[in-house]
Design an enzyme around this catalytic site. Structure first.
Site, PDB file in Angstrom:
ATOM      1  CE1 TYR A 122      65.159  -0.091   2.127  1.00  0.00           C
ATOM      2  CE2 TYR A 122      65.126   1.919   3.438  1.00  0.00           C
ATOM      3  CZ  TYR A 122      65.629   1.193   2.373  1.00  0.00           C
ATOM      4  OH  TYR A 122      66.583   1.741   1.556  1.00  0.00           O
ATOM      5  CG  ASN A 145      66.097  -4.401  -7.588  1.00  0.00           C
ATOM      6  OD1 ASN A 145      65.811  -5.364  -8.293  1.00  0.00           O
ATOM      7  ND2 ASN A 145      65.594  -3.186  -7.769  1.00  0.00           N
ATOM      8  CB  CYS A 153      64.985  -0.850  -4.989  1.00  0.00           C
ATOM      9  SG  CYS A 153      66.454  -0.578  -5.975  1.00  0.00           S
ATOM     10  CG  HIS A 154      64.263   4.727  -7.690  1.00  0.00           C
ATOM     11  ND1 HIS A 154      64.227   3.749  -8.667  1.00  0.00           N
ATOM     12  CD2 HIS A 154      63.260   5.594  -7.990  1.00  0.00           C
ATOM     13  CE1 HIS A 154      63.255   4.049  -9.532  1.00  0.00           C
ATOM     14  NE2 HIS A 154      62.649   5.148  -9.140  1.00  0.00           N
ATOM     15  CD  GLU A 180      60.132   7.504 -10.231  1.00  0.00           C
ATOM     16  OE1 GLU A 180      59.342   7.380  -9.265  1.00  0.00           O
ATOM     17  OE2 GLU A 180      60.810   6.565 -10.688  1.00  0.00           O
TER      18      GLU A 180
END
Lengths: 185, 150
Positions: A122, A145, A153-154, A180
């Site tokens: 962050y 978001n 945003c993950h 991912e």
């Protein structure tokens, strides 16, 4: 009746009267609501979010000309399908940022630049958005978001490595990071 | 204003039914498109969302009247009656064919009153006439229907 309504959506688009088109698409986490303006994807509703509330918000903040129409969202659906199948690492569809402003928009644009499979804190997002001390505001930008998954945003975690929060629930955040191949913590 | 899709979800079936009564099945679809496109165009500037159904039905009737004006005031050809499927599920279909054969103002007044349940004042607004004239059109239309049915 359905044909008449489909024709109506097509004609509305052709006459420039379809300000917001929306549809639903399946995901491993449940149905997603997708909404687009002529400029680009404007909103992704996660499975745990209230669809009626989202549509009412779009009607109030973008335009009340909100119609259900699948075709304008074909490309978004295609890219999301590929992404969830692990076959797409970068979204190419145009985005409409109008639901976020100022610092939040800058933070979300910074988030959109985080590469697939990587994470940022962050604090790093706050710094990229122009104010390294606005860590909490960076968290709020993530939490509000309008285009989650596509604006990833993950991929934003606590500096300590902790997961932080997620609008779609923490299990979804963990699952997206796992998809991912990113390490969360 | 609620999302426009809500208006479609809630009122499209009724608008179509009313238009079928007013212009017949074969032309109802075109009038339906005209109605909702006009509504969509005007929607963002609409001030009062208190009676969206009445607003839509008013537009539908204007479109039906436009349609009849465009076709001239000749009576509907008899062949149109045969376009109705034999096993039509709508019990009132015979009535609507008779309504469809009324002169435009009477037809509009009757459909607005009995298919859309609008009060005289709104019928008058839809037809662009006084409430008294709307009442008269309605009365004449009903009288004629009674005669046809007798």
């Amino acid at each position: 009746m359905k044909t008449a309504i489909d024709r109506l959506a097509e004609r509305a688009a052709a006459e420039g009267l379809l300000d917001v088109a929306y549809t639903r698409t399946d995901s491993p986490f449940g149905p997603l609501l997708l909404a687009t303006t002529p400029r680009g994807l404007v909103r992704v509703g996660l499975p745990n979010q209230d669809e009626e509330e989202i549509l009412a918000e779009l009607a109030g903040r973008v335009s009340p000309r909100v119609l259900e129409a699948a075709k304008p969202l074909d490309e978004a659906r295609r890219e999301l399908d590929l992404y969830f199948a692990g076959k797409l690492t970068e979204f190419e569809l145009p985005l409409d940022w109008q639901l976020s402003r100022d610092f939040r928009r800058r933070a979300l644009r910074a988030i959109a630049r985080i590469p697939y499979g990587q994470t940022r804190s962050y604090t790093e997002i706050a710094t990229s958005a122009g104010n390294e001390r606005a860590v909490r505001a960076a968290g709020t930008a993530c939490g509000t978001n309008p285009i989650p998954v596509v604006v990833p945003c993950h991929r934003v975690l606590r500096s300590s490595g902790g997961l932080g929060g997620y609008g779609g629930g923490l299990p979804m955040k963990e699952a997206l990071l796992a998809l991912e191949g990113a390490h969360s913590g | 204003m609620p999302p426009f899709q809500t208006l479609i979800d809630e009122h499209a079936t009724e608008v179509m039914a009313v238009l079928r009564g007013a212009v017949g099945r074969s032309d109802a679809d075109d009038c339906f498109q005209e109605t909702f496109i006009a509504a969509l165009r005007a929607y963002p500037k609409l001030r009062d969302d208190g009676n969206l159904r009445g607003w839509l039905l008013t537009i539908a009737h204007r479109k039906a009247i436009d349609h009849h004006r465009a076709r001239g005031r000749r009576p509907l050809p008899v062949a149109e009656v045969a376009e109705t499927p034999v096993n039509d599920p709508e019990p009132l279909d015979g009535i609507w064919e008779l309504v469809g054969a009324l002169p435009p103002k009477q037809r509009a007044a009757v459909t607005l009153r009995y298919a859309s349940d609008l009060p005289h004042a709104e019928i008058a607004a839809a037809l662009g006439c006084s409430p008294e004239a709307a009442r008269r059109s309605l009365h004449e239309g009903i009288k004629r229907l009674r005669k046809e049915l007798a």
